[in-house]
Motif scaffolding. Structure first.
Motif, mmCIF file in Angstrom:
data_model
loop_
_atom_site.group_PDB
_atom_site.id
_atom_site.type_symbol
_atom_site.label_atom_id
_atom_site.label_comp_id
_atom_site.label_asym_id
_atom_site.label_seq_id
_atom_site.Cartn_x
_atom_site.Cartn_y
_atom_site.Cartn_z
ATOM 1 N N GLN A 24 45.670 -0.494 48.007
ATOM 2 C CA GLN A 24 44.357 -1.005 47.627
ATOM 3 C C GLN A 24 44.192 -1.126 46.107
ATOM 4 O OE1 GLN A 24 40.977 0.847 49.567
ATOM 5 N NE2 GLN A 24 42.104 1.163 51.468
ATOM 6 N N GLY A 25 45.246 -0.796 45.368
ATOM 7 C CA GLY A 25 45.208 -0.981 43.925
ATOM 8 C C GLY A 25 44.615 0.166 43.135
ATOM 9 N N GLU A 40 60.006 11.287 49.853
ATOM 10 C CA GLU A 40 59.243 10.063 50.125
ATOM 11 C C GLU A 40 58.179 9.821 49.060
ATOM 12 O OE1 GLU A 40 58.436 9.039 54.462
ATOM 13 O OE2 GLU A 40 58.796 11.197 54.596
ATOM 14 N N LEU A 41 57.535 10.886 48.619
ATOM 15 C CA LEU A 41 56.520 10.751 47.581
ATOM 16 C C LEU A 41 57.146 10.293 46.273
ATOM 17 C CD1 LEU A 41 53.612 11.114 46.613
ATOM 18 C CD2 LEU A 41 54.125 13.522 46.200
ATOM 19 N N SER A 42 58.299 10.848 45.937
ATOM 20 C CA SER A 42 58.992 10.450 44.711
ATOM 21 C C SER A 42 59.405 8.987 44.765
ATOM 22 C CB SER A 42 60.217 11.337 44.491
ATOM 23 O OG SER A 42 59.848 12.679 44.258
ATOM 24 N N SER A 48 55.968 2.359 42.155
ATOM 25 C CA SER A 48 54.662 1.941 41.654
ATOM 26 C C SER A 48 54.225 2.798 40.475
ATOM 27 C CB SER A 48 53.614 2.039 42.767
ATOM 28 O OG SER A 48 52.314 1.764 42.267
ATOM 29 N N ARG A 49 53.811 2.139 39.411
ATOM 30 C CA ARG A 49 53.282 2.854 38.258
ATOM 31 C C ARG A 49 51.900 3.431 38.533
ATOM 32 N NH1 ARG A 49 54.769 -1.230 33.204
ATOM 33 N NH2 ARG A 49 57.063 -1.112 33.438
#
Length: 230
Positions: A24-25, A40-42, A48-49
């Protein structure tokens, strides 16, 4: 750009919150105990920045306060208090101990209260000003027809009370709180036979949070928007 902070962001609902808010930005502050080992989180952070990884063990008050120092001056539109434990070893008469009780209460009840205390100014400085506590229908006293789950039920019922109190104390700042039942979700905690996917649950929670009004602050809801009896 709106900003969300998510605790317990390394797996289950927390990881799905990260995914959906990025889509959603939003700028996502993803907090968990060991980001370096959260594969997975890494990966999401590398893609994505918009994802910032934060180290936070919610059982440690010093780390909660240090996080607040790190984020001083940053607005947080949605604070998602997601980190929690089921307390399976402290669920029935005959197996409860003080140590097991304190572990569950520290994570499910005390940590959210300390996080609200530490980050209240960040939330108040935002546009959306919303605090969401991941609760559960089994925290409902009126809906308890089976007993057991002693520490989990109790810790989440206490979390609900914290959110209601915060709704009153932070109303002047325009801050809204929400206790929400995510449904029986297919996560490590819910198991593979659960009714709903993490995608379905989180999508609903985000929608309810975004539509929450100040008049509804302190509500106890299901992820589909319906209400839960206290």
């Amino acid at each position: 750009m709106s900003t969300v902070l998510i605790t317990g962001a390394n797996r289950g609902l927390g990881l799905e919150f990260v995914r959906q808010y990025v889509q959603q930005g939003w700028q996502v502050l993803a907090a968990c105990r060991s980001p370096e080992s959260a594969i997975e989180l890494s990966e999401l952070a590398s893609q994505s920045r918009k994802v910032e990884l934060l180290t936070l063990d919610v059982t440690k008050e010093l780390e909660i306060n240090a996080l607040a120092d790190t984020l001083q001056g940053r607005a947080i539109d949605h604070l998602i208090l997601n980190a929690g434990v089921l307390g399976e070893d402290c669920a029935k008469l005959g197996e409860m101990t003080q140590a097991k009780w304190l572990e569950v209460l520290t994570i499910n009840t005390v940590a959210p209260a300390l996080l609200i205390q530490a980050l209240r100014n960040n939330v108040a400085a935002s546009e959306l000003k919303t605090i969401v506590g991941i609760s559960t229908r089994v925290a409902s006293i009126g809906d308890n027809g089976s007993g057991n789950m002693y520490s989990y039920r109790t810790s989440k019922a206490a979390l609900n009370q914290i959110l209601v109190s915060a709704a009153q104390n932070l109303r002047e700042d325009g801050v809204k709180t929400l206790a929400i039942h995510p449904g029986w979700v297919q996560t490590d905690m819910g198991g593979k036979d659960a009714t709903f996917t993490a995608e379905e649950s989180v999508s609903g929670i985000v929608k309810v949070a975004e539509s929450l009004t100040l008049e509804e602050s302190g509500s106890f809801r299901v992820f589909d928007g319906s209400s839960v009896e206290w």
